[in-house]
Design an enzyme around this catalytic site. Structure first.
Site, PDB file in Angstrom:
ATOM      1  N   GLY B 165       0.788  -1.224   0.000  1.00 56.25           N
ATOM      2  CA  GLY B 165       0.000   0.000   0.000  1.00 56.25           C
ATOM      3  C   GLY B 165       0.826   1.283   0.000  1.00 56.25           C
ATOM      4  CE  LYS B 201     -12.666   2.595 -14.005  1.00 52.30           C
ATOM      5  NZ  LYS B 201     -12.874   4.033 -13.938  1.00 52.30           N
ATOM      6  CE1 TYR B 202      -9.330   2.233  -5.075  1.00 55.26           C
ATOM      7  CE2 TYR B 202     -11.362   3.475  -5.415  1.00 55.26           C
ATOM      8  CZ  TYR B 202     -10.505   2.786  -4.577  1.00 55.26           C
ATOM      9  OH  TYR B 202     -10.810   2.656  -3.255  1.00 55.26           O
ATOM     10  CE  LYS B 236      -2.780  -8.356   1.386  1.00 56.44           C
ATOM     11  NZ  LYS B 236      -1.648  -9.189   0.965  1.00 56.44           N
ATOM     12  CD  GLU B 286       1.565  -6.260  -5.453  1.00 53.15           C
ATOM     13  OE1 GLU B 286       1.443  -5.136  -5.956  1.00 53.15           O
ATOM     14  OE2 GLU B 286       2.128  -6.484  -4.372  1.00 53.15           O
ATOM     15  NE  ARG B 290       6.870  -9.180   0.073  1.00 49.63           N
ATOM     16  CZ  ARG B 290       5.645  -9.133   0.556  1.00 49.63           C
ATOM     17  NH1 ARG B 290       5.257  -9.990   1.467  1.00 49.63           N
ATOM     18  NH2 ARG B 290       4.773  -8.236   0.133  1.00 49.63           N
TER      19      ARG B 290
END
Lengths: 138, 445
Positions: B165, B201-202, B236, B286, B290
């Site tokens: 974020g 685009k959101y 999150k 995405e 990891r």
């Protein structure tokens, strides 16, 4: 083996003198280790005193703008970028004077009043405490 | 197996990795900044080295200091954890060049997947649906304007090198574009040392669903999905598995397509492919190359220790797991306990933990690095520990979580514990009737 009391006494003296918790001393084939527990609160206290005396040293005449949060202060929006404010600059209430970063959040610190910057009391990248004076206005 | 691993991280994930190493019989090296010298990961490791001052760029992001620590201690491998250098291809390359094993995929793959623009291309080529947006990097404000005009507001500005974020901004109208674009660039530069941005685009009401994979040279297995749709400021807060909102048909499509893509790119190690889910459709977001914060959710459901498997794959090249080994059971929820004040827009709340009592009991797990008297400094992430509870079904998992949250006592700083109790009792959460924007709209205080 004969225990050299004198050495032990001398080492214990150094422990106290330099405020150490342990000394391990070897001379030839003999080795002496002395240790003691240090009361950590003393250290914290003395640190606090240093911080307090540092703050007290500053001539804080004029209006103060303080940090609303504990964190790391940044004088510019990006490394090497233009500083938000300069000495003798006229600033307005609500204008960003610096960024204080706490837990990866960039907090813009606004000036609480109009005025002219007389002093900037923190360095770029320096940790600041809650309520610490960041700048002075005249 | 490796004899010694250096853990290039701090906080709860460093503790988590040290625990896995200990169980493999591997000795551990902790690295720390000056302000972290008394922290839990330093205490638990066999050796520790101070690598710099409080600012991350001087310590946990300081590659030369880390490599010196490897040299001094003779560690054979580095586990990067999450955040910091975990998805830094340059770091992985340097580590590998020094003959030290980087626990994760190759630097080439980190680079490809870490560049979100490139990752999107790869996903598209391998049959995953993607989100409409800029065709690659957006350099100038005028370019950004063109893209936004084409796809229409609102848009999301994202860091090509980013995650978690950070460096991400929602732009609802043209007037905001200039400021938010510069801010995103600044944050991207600071946190990822890469100010490349792209625009998408959101989505107004999406769920966030992700697939955990473990992949060796021999095969790729998935460990089912996680639903991470309870978020604040794009981060999150609560994760669960299985997702309560997708049916078996969508689930198997999602899992199969993910495994196919990961296998095709020759991925090695643990990874997560993230998706946006809206109106019955999922879109590639995405891939995280990891271990993730929320990995214990999957561990509790499957009984597979993801960090130990990661180390195994790094050492052997292959994974010992087959898809048949993965048999998730019941429902698992994780609550992230952050040092922040939810009643004050999640304002950071550093300080000293004066009283600390952590819950325990049946199917209750706490992953953390906190203890009574420990100092939570303002210099790092606000996540201090995670509480994970399993139930036979979602209802029981919620009940158990509420029971465990009630036991949890942290005094001296403000945490998200109280908010979690409110969320878990909220009918929208209970009915799974929410999306990633829910928290910012609902008033809990």
């Amino acid at each position: 083996m004969k225990i050299n009391k004198k050495i032990i006494e001398e080492l214990v003296g150094y422990l106290k003198e330099f405020n150490l918790s342990e000394i391990d001393y070897t001379e030839g084939s003999s080795r002496v280790k002395v240790s003691r527990s240090i009361n950590n609160s003393n250290i914290i206290d003395s640190e606090n005193k240093i911080i307090k005396s540092k703050i007290a040293d500053v001539d804080e005449s004029g209006s103060k703008i303080t940090s609303p949060i504990v964190g790391t202060a940044y004088l510019a929006a990006e490394p090497g970028g233009k500083k938000f404010i300069d000495i003798n600059q006229k600033i307005k209430k609500g204008q960003t004077i610096m960024i204080v970063e706490a837990m990866k959040t960039m907090n813009h610190v606004p000036s609480t009043q109009d005025g002219v910057v007389s002093k900037i009391l923190v360095k770029d990248g320096e940790p600041v405490e809650f309520g610490q004076t960041l700048i002075l206005l005249k | 197996m490796f004899k010694k691993i250096l853990v290039a991280n701090r906080g709860e994930i460093a503790v988590r990795i040290i625990r896995a190493c200990k169980e493999w019989g591997i000795s551990t090296v902790a690295v720390h900044s000056d302000v972290d010298k008394d922290s839990m990961h330093v205490r638990l490791a066999d050796e520790s080295i101070c690598i710099g001052s409080h600012q991350p760029q001087n310590s946990y992001l300081n590659i030369s200091a880390l490599m010196s620590a490897v040299d001094v201690t003779g560690a054979e491998a580095i586990h990067p954890g999450y955040g910091f250098l975990s998805e830094n291809a340059h770091f992985a390359e340097i580590v590998t060049k020094h003959g030290v094993k980087f626990i994760g995929p190759s630097s080439e793959l980190i680079k490809k997947m870490g560049d979100k623009v490139e990752a999107k291309k790869i996903a598209k080529e391998n049959g995953l649906p993607i989100i409409e947006g800029s065709d690659g990097e957006v350099i100038s404000i005028s370019d950004a304007k063109k893209v936004c005009d084409k796809i229409g507001y609102p848009v999301l500005i994202k860091a090509a090198g980013g995650g978690g974020g950070k460096g991400m901004k929602i732009v609802t109208k043209y007037e905001e574009l200039n400021d938010l674009f510069s801010m995103a660039k600044l944050e991207a530069k600071k946190y990822f040392n890469n100010d490349k941005l792209y625009i998408e685009k959101y989505f107004k009401n999406p769920r966030h669903i992700e697939v955990q994979v473990l992949s060796g040279k021999n095969r790729t297995v998935h460990l089912n999905e996680r639903d991470c749709s309870v978020q604040r400021n794009h981060q999150k807060l609560i994760e669960e598995t299985p997702s309560p909102i997708i049916d078996e048909k969508i689930r198997s499509d999602l899992l199969n397509k993910t495994v196919k893509m990961v296998e095709k790119i020759g991925y090695e190690g643990a990874g997560t492919v993230e998706y946006i889910y809206e109106n019955g459709k999922f879109y590639f977001l995405e891939m995280n190359t990891r271990v993730q914060v929320e990995h214990p959710v999957t561990e509790m459901a499957t009984g597979i220790d993801i960090v130990k498997e990661q180390i195994w794959i790094a050492n052997k090249g292959d994974t010992a797991l087959t898809q048949e080994d993965i048999k998730p059971r019941g429902h698992v929820i994780e609550c992230r306990i952050n040092a922040e004040d939810p009643s004050k827009n999640f304002q950071p709340s550093p300080g000293i933990i004066k009283v600390c009592h952590q819950p325990s009991g049946f199917r209750t797990r706490v992953d953390g690095a906190i203890f009574q008297g420990c100092k939570i400094t303002p210099f790092y992430d606000s996540l201090i520990c995670k509480l994970i509870c399993q139930g036979r079904n979602r209802t029981e998992a919620i009940q158990r979580m509420l029971r465990a949250l009630d036991e949890f006592v942290i005094e001296g700083i403000t945490t998200t514990i109280d908010l979690h109790k409110k969320i878990l009792k909220n009918s929208k959460f209970i009915n799974s009737d929410f999306d990633v924007n829910w928290l910012s709209k609902e008033s809990f205080y």
